[in-house]
Scaffold this active site. Structure first.
Site, PDB file in Angstrom:
ATOM      1  N   GLU A  99       0.818  -1.225   0.000  1.00  0.00           N
ATOM      2  CA  GLU A  99       0.000   0.000   0.000  1.00  0.00           C
ATOM      3  C   GLU A  99       0.844   1.264   0.000  1.00  0.00           C
ATOM      4  O   GLU A  99       0.567   2.207  -0.735  1.00  0.00           O
ATOM      5  CB  GLU A  99      -0.943   0.016   1.201  1.00  0.00           C
ATOM      6  CG  GLU A  99      -2.195  -0.837   1.044  1.00  0.00           C
ATOM      7  CD  GLU A  99      -1.947  -2.321   1.197  1.00  0.00           C
ATOM      8  OE1 GLU A  99      -0.828  -2.735   1.559  1.00  0.00           O
ATOM      9  OE2 GLU A  99      -2.893  -3.100   0.948  1.00  0.00           O
ATOM     10  N   HIS A 150     -10.489  -4.995  10.344  1.00  0.00           N
ATOM     11  CA  HIS A 150     -11.058  -4.822   9.003  1.00  0.00           C
ATOM     12  C   HIS A 150     -12.374  -4.052   9.002  1.00  0.00           C
ATOM     13  O   HIS A 150     -13.169  -4.191   8.075  1.00  0.00           O
ATOM     14  CB  HIS A 150     -11.317  -6.188   8.355  1.00  0.00           C
ATOM     15  CG  HIS A 150     -10.094  -6.880   7.864  1.00  0.00           C
ATOM     16  ND1 HIS A 150      -9.161  -7.432   8.707  1.00  0.00           N
ATOM     17  CD2 HIS A 150      -9.637  -7.117   6.614  1.00  0.00           C
ATOM     18  CE1 HIS A 150      -8.201  -7.992   7.991  1.00  0.00           C
ATOM     19  NE2 HIS A 150      -8.459  -7.817   6.723  1.00  0.00           N
TER      20      HIS A 150
HETATM   21  C1  TPP Z   1      -1.871  -4.707   4.175  1.00  0.00           C
HETATM   22  C2  TPP Z   1      -2.950  -5.542   3.608  1.00  0.00           C
HETATM   23  N1  TPP Z   1      -3.294  -5.385   2.315  1.00  0.00           N
HETATM   24  C3  TPP Z   1      -4.259  -6.145   1.757  1.00  0.00           C
HETATM   25  C4  TPP Z   1      -4.919  -7.074   2.501  1.00  0.00           C
HETATM   26  C5  TPP Z   1      -6.021  -7.957   1.863  1.00  0.00           C
HETATM   27  N2  TPP Z   1      -5.511  -9.330   1.736  1.00  0.00           N
HETATM   28  C6  TPP Z   1      -5.770 -10.260   2.674  1.00  0.00           C
HETATM   29  S1  TPP Z   1      -4.963 -11.690   2.360  1.00  0.00           S
HETATM   30  C7  TPP Z   1      -4.277 -11.104   0.955  1.00  0.00           C
HETATM   31  C8  TPP Z   1      -3.375 -11.992   0.146  1.00  0.00           C
HETATM   32  C9  TPP Z   1      -2.157 -12.424   0.923  1.00  0.00           C
HETATM   33  O1  TPP Z   1      -1.477 -13.441   0.222  1.00  0.00           O
HETATM   34  P1  TPP Z   1      -0.284 -14.262   0.881  1.00  0.00           P
HETATM   35  O2  TPP Z   1       0.543 -13.316   1.697  1.00  0.00           O
HETATM   36  O3  TPP Z   1       0.401 -15.022  -0.187  1.00  0.00           O
HETATM   37  O4  TPP Z   1      -0.990 -15.238   1.912  1.00  0.00           O
HETATM   38  P2  TPP Z   1      -2.029 -16.384   1.565  1.00  0.00           P
HETATM   39  O5  TPP Z   1      -3.398 -15.741   1.597  1.00  0.00           O
HETATM   40  O6  TPP Z   1      -1.704 -16.939   0.221  1.00  0.00           O
HETATM   41  O7  TPP Z   1      -1.909 -17.406   2.648  1.00  0.00           O
HETATM   42  C10 TPP Z   1      -4.677  -9.774   0.730  1.00  0.00           C
HETATM   43  C11 TPP Z   1      -4.280  -8.953  -0.428  1.00  0.00           C
HETATM   44  C12 TPP Z   1      -4.572  -7.197   3.867  1.00  0.00           C
HETATM   45  N3  TPP Z   1      -5.209  -8.042   4.672  1.00  0.00           N
HETATM   46  N4  TPP Z   1      -3.572  -6.440   4.379  1.00  0.00           N
END
Ligand code: TPP
Ligand code: TPP
Ligand code: MG
Ligand code: MG
Lengths: 360, 326, 360, 326
Positions: free
Chosen positions: D60, D129
């Protein structure tokens, strides 16, 4: 779960990776003793742990569909070898912290399945009395520090736990799980520099399931070989087959040794795959990954991989397996029943736990 | 009672609490070897060593998170931000982690920690280095927010903050560090959430906190010469806010002016006005007026900066206005 | 400034570095033609640019002591070869962005010394009409995008400029200067990943003067060999002798070529040293660095280094030098006089430039 | 007029402005290939391609900064935050860069950009959230802040925001995306800074914005049955705030209730109360009351979340209180 023995091809991810120079000498497949020198009893325990997570989360999906679980719910199905392998190699007095995809790790750590399911159902008997929900499982009993919802946000917190261990001259360690997409965010970078600079006993575990929500790692990460990052922090980095619970255990044992003896952090990449959608609102396949890719990777279901090894070693009959599986299903059912029959948190609890009135 | 600077009062509090409880440690940029960017931690490295007085890299988000983690497992971190302008980078740890951990964990993990440092403008530091964040931080449930304006309150509140088992935001000021006042030696703890009537008067209430307390005291002297007596309520902490103290004062004077350092829109003053009109609706003889920074980023030029800041002249004008003397 | 020819030892930093494996094949000292194949006229221009910065900032220190300049004022003295060498190798339509230590780069970029000094004096005739001050020099004429006060904050902004160049299919580039301490902050990490992932034409220049305020790089950075970080982003990284204007020019020419032709970013570490305190309120030496270390490094004053090379090449007489130096002093004096006699911004300007009333 | 969802109204605005000006581009997590986490950018990648509809990594702070840089050199970025909760990590770019660039540069660099995404709570997303940031953002000079509550305003304000040469913060809502309303086709631009009286009534003013506009409209129907007629002022933008519209309404009704989604302390409502007591001191027949989220982090449990949120029942109670009907 299909249990016939299958040939076990490496996952697409592993094949892809092989074309690259290994980021670390000590990568998968170098474990000497077969199945990491575990005893049949230990292997049963590992299988049981993984099956419990699987069966428990299958019921979570069902409960979500029925509206008994709300909000965001991220399933761990497909990644169980990482939680089980890791927890089986650390001590009760060690610390664990993770992101929002936390059911599997919470179960593998030994938190009450009833309390976890009750938390998901938003009940007073849940791990956080229903205040946290799926993304925020906490359990002080087992040093399980949550369940955090901001990508990367808990990585510096893990460094802080490592700092406290060092401050107290303890020889515990802190395990920190996060997804591969989190390696691009500032908090990860700041935390790894601090952990190495200050010699903190933390094991940073990247669960590389190759997607951050709908974004493939190739579209988010300039250098897909994420363990290379470790060198920038003068840290040991290792890439591991996260679908093989023994490879996970090996890597964790090396990292744990490094943490306890050398007081040094480690960055581990566990190569795995998410078998379900990102969260309950996300399609399993079709939008950002193909059904073929999914099926290809499901061939290396970590439970089948372990089962096959045990089966081939002739130590697990169909009967044994079904017994273990039935136990897992029974625990999941019991958790459901417990959660479903538990009361909602009383209204006055809305205002508790905002502040504590204690002082030192 | 010894007269010491606001800076030394803070150093006293830090030293005494570091001596009192070995779970307490101080971490931040330049706090150790450099003795603090503003010398608040002077001498502490020599006395307590590098494990308890910890220099950090320039990673506000990272070391704030380290504080959160250390607090979760029982240490009592004091996280110093060189200034609160930089804390903007760490707010995720303050707001999403520290302030919510106890609640999200259903009461399992409390956060005995302090986030401290200078807040607001100094002199000619320009737009990015002159911001006052108390209204933002007071907005967040799960935090306590202290804004001491005098050396005695600085010491007493910092000791209370360090002993509190909740995350406490502690807002100091570059322009306050050299100000002097009487400070009790040793054990002097000011309860968080209790305002202090710094001066009694019947004509108009001044509700304020932090740096502006000094402006309030100054104009009280000036206006007294004109026969106008101010009742000065120093909130001392803006979360929780001592609404009762505000109400008592306004019920006595029937008039109020709210002074704050920061911007107008959704500033602390707006909240104080809201409390006053709810608690003292029938007591008010005039609308409550506010004095605050002009609604602009802080300019560098000395003359413009002076115009941008709230000051004695603007405060006096506001008082006279609520007294219908203009 | 003492001008007798001296032997020119490598700075402590360079020696230290030599013990390490070079992070890049193309490091210092491999330039073929002597003095980078520059003409005597070009070398005079380089010397003049560096001397102007030096003399200008000596007056800044004086003005600060007299209270004519307020707030934070960070001098660039000792690092002039980096600004001069860089600006001499990029185009007028390229973009430059930097941190708060921005006087030298602003002058080297060709911004009016009068307007810069007036800004420092907080006058209406300053680059920002007195609203920005020392840390915030902006000049649209020369694509000088500021002067930013939050460590690391402008690094993603530079990536954004690179993004805009790519978006327009231009072949300009963006040069982004920041200190070595900024490599530990999240914004740096996020920006470098984005710049490499998206192939953005940005040259990231770490001015490694070995201290972030009072903190030596060894106390802030787990891996002091900061260019290693580049590999984590699949980016070319290069470590350069920042006291040798020709080494700087060489490195910039390679990076510029990479940016314009391959549309790829580069991470450059310019090894240098800050001859003054961090800001006017910081002692030059004694607290966090010794007088000996300072003097040792001042032997490689970039102006002396260049002067000596020209002197040895027999192309610069004492007279020439004094002429150039006198010109620089005269410009600094003229800037002072201009600033000092300029009016303060009128009160009504307090409220302008908060918002513009234009729309597209 | 066609009836469309709030989501589709936003998509219309995006599409039309992307067509109108090729300097406009959209960037954020999952905006392109995934068609948007909440499908606001559905179909835009196909129409405008990957250079103008840009998927970002989870960074972000980084991509907000990319937007700032692109805006400085003449592009018109629309930066989408998947939700504003995550924008906390990017506030340094919004507050220290975008909002101050024009001022720090003495008018040289304006910032034609939009920061947008859903703000506030959805359903059971728990503490990290479910946060509403309008009062924080409205606090900052140099920004404009839009909080549309209806599909028509969502489209009209987003088009205005994209065309504005200033940094505009645009706050949407997960709970609003599926709401429907009449939306003019094509050119429909709502001026930033002008409130809209969504319903006329003489008994009590409701001052609100964003999600709570729907609650206001609902209780207006309910209360009308009881013969209580509400005058509903939808601020639509909280910076600048249309003080005149607020004053006109309160001067007519002599009573006011302020509804907002977020927390109480230093919330938008506090600022509205401040304006009302200054502008309408002699008009008020009762203290202004506020309805807002309870002063707690958002809990997960369905029953507790319901209790934590501001709602129709709480709003009706407040109206009856200012009418002395309780
Ligand atoms: C700072 C932030 N940006 C966006 C989100 C929304 N979000 C939640 S999970 C996710 C994907 C994360 O992917 P990864 O780190 O690979 O973990 P996985 O879900 O694959 O276990 C996003 C974009 C968030 N929770 N926090
Ligand atoms: C985010 C942030 N934290 C702290 C500061 C205070 N500060 C200003 S300059 C500086 C040191 C930066 O060192 P470096 O990046 O090496 O640049 P140099 O000053 O050596 O040129 C610090 C800590 C700041 N401006 N921004
Ligand atoms: Mg992932
Ligand atoms: Mg430096």
């Amino acid at each position: 779960m299909s249990t016939e023995a299958k040939p076990v091809p490496a996952p697409a991810s592993a094949q892809k990776r092989r074309e690259k120079p290994q980021s670390s000498p000590a990568a998968e497949g170098e474990n000497k003793a077969p199945m990491g020198g575990t005893t049949p009893e230990e292997r049963r325990a590992l299988l049981k742990s993984m099956l419990l997570q699987r069966r428990f989360e299958e019921r979570c999906a069902e409960a979500y569909a029925l509206g008994k679980i709300g909000g965001f719910c991220h399933l761990y199905i497909g990644q169980e070898a990482i939680s089980t392998g890791t927890m089986s190699m650390i001590r009760p007095d060690d610390y664990v912290i993770t992101a929002y995809r936390d059911h599997g790790q919470a179960l593998a750590r030994g938190i009450s399945p009833r309390a976890i399911m009750a938390e998901l159902f938003g009940r007073d008997t849940g791990t956080s009395g229903g205040k946290g929900g799926s993304m925020h499982i906490f359990d002080k009993e087992t040093n399980f520090l949550g369940g955090h919802g901001i990508v990367g946000g808990h990585v510096p917190v893990a460094a802080g736990v490592g700092f406290a261990i060092k401050y107290r001259r303890g020889n515990q360690l802190c395990v920190c799980f996060f997804g591969e997409a989190a390696v691009n965010i500032g908090a990860f970078h700041e935390a790894l520099n601090l952990a190495s600079l200050w010699d903190l006993p933390v094991i940073f575990i990247i669960e590389n399931n190759r997607y951050g929500m709908g974004t493939a790692i190739s579209r988010s990460t300039a250098n897909e070989d994420v363990v290379v990052r470790a060198q920038g922090y003068r840290m040991v980095g290792e890439s591991v087959d996260g679908q093989d619970v023994f490879a996970v255990r090996d890597a964790i044992s090396r990292a744990a040794e490094r943490a306890r003896k050398e007081k040094r952090p480690t960055l581990l990449e566990m190569r795995t795959y998410r078998f379900m959608g990102h969260s309950m609102s996300d399609a399993v396949s079709g939008t950002y990954r193909t059904k073929d890719e999914l099926e290809e990777n499901m061939k290396r279901d970590p439970i089948i991989v372990l089962h096959n090894m045990m089966h081939e070693a002739g130590e697990l009959t169909e009967g044994d397996l079904h017994k273990i599986d039935d136990e897992a299903k029974a625990i999941a059912q019991d958790s459901w029943d417990f959660a479903d029959s538990s009361p909602e948190p009383p209204p006055e609890k809305l205002y508790t736990d905002v502040l504590t009135d204690t002082t030192s | 009672m010894p007269v010491v600077t606001y800076r030394d009062a803070l150093t006293q509090a830090l030293r005494e609490e570091l001596q009192r409880d070995d779970r307490v440690f101080l971490m931040g940029e330049e706090v150790a070897q450099y003795n603090g960017a503003y010398k608040v931690s002077k001498g502490l490295l020599d006395e307590f060593g590098p494990m308890r007085i910890v220099d950090t890299p320039i990673t506000e988000l990272g070391f704030a998170g380290v504080g959160v983690g250390a607090a979760m497992v029982g240490l009592r971190p004091i996280v110093e931000f060189m200034t609160w302008n930089f804390a903007l980078l760490a707010l995720d740890q303050v707001v999403n982690a520290a302030a919510k951990m106890l609640y999200m964990s259903g009461g399992q993990y409390n956060m005995p920690m302090v986030f401290r440092g200078p807040n607001g403008a100094a002199l000619q530091l320009s737009a990015q280095h002159s911001q006052a964040w108390e209204s933002w931080l007071a907005h967040i449930p799960g935090l306590k927010v202290c804004t001491p304006g005098t050396p005695a309150d600085a010491k007493g509140l910092l000791k209370a903050a360090i002993r509190d088992d909740n995350p406490v935001v502690f807002l100091e000021g570059e322009m306050l560090y050299n100000t002097k006042g009487e400070v009790p030696e040793g054990e002097h703890v000011v309860p968080i959430g209790v305002a202090d009537v710094k001066r009694e008067g019947g004509d108009c209430s001044i509700i304020t906190h932090g740096k502006m307390v000094l402006v309030a005291m100054k104009i009280a002297d000036d206006l007294a010469k004109e026969g106008i007596n101010l009742d000065i309520v120093d909130l001392r902490t803006v979360r929780p806010i001592d609404v009762e103290a505000i109400a008592q004062s306004v019920q006595k004077t029937n008039r109020a002016v709210v002074l704050e350092e920061g911007w107008e829109i959704c500033g602390m003053g707006a909240q104080v006005v809201d409390f006053i009109q709810r608690e003292c609706f029938d007591d008010l003889d005039a609308p409550v007026l506010r004095v605050h920074q002009e609604d602009v980023p802080m300019p560098y030029a000395k003359n413009l900066e002076r115009l941008a800041k709230p000051d004695a002249a603007k405060s006096i004008a506001a008082v006279k206005k609520v007294l219908y003397l203009d």
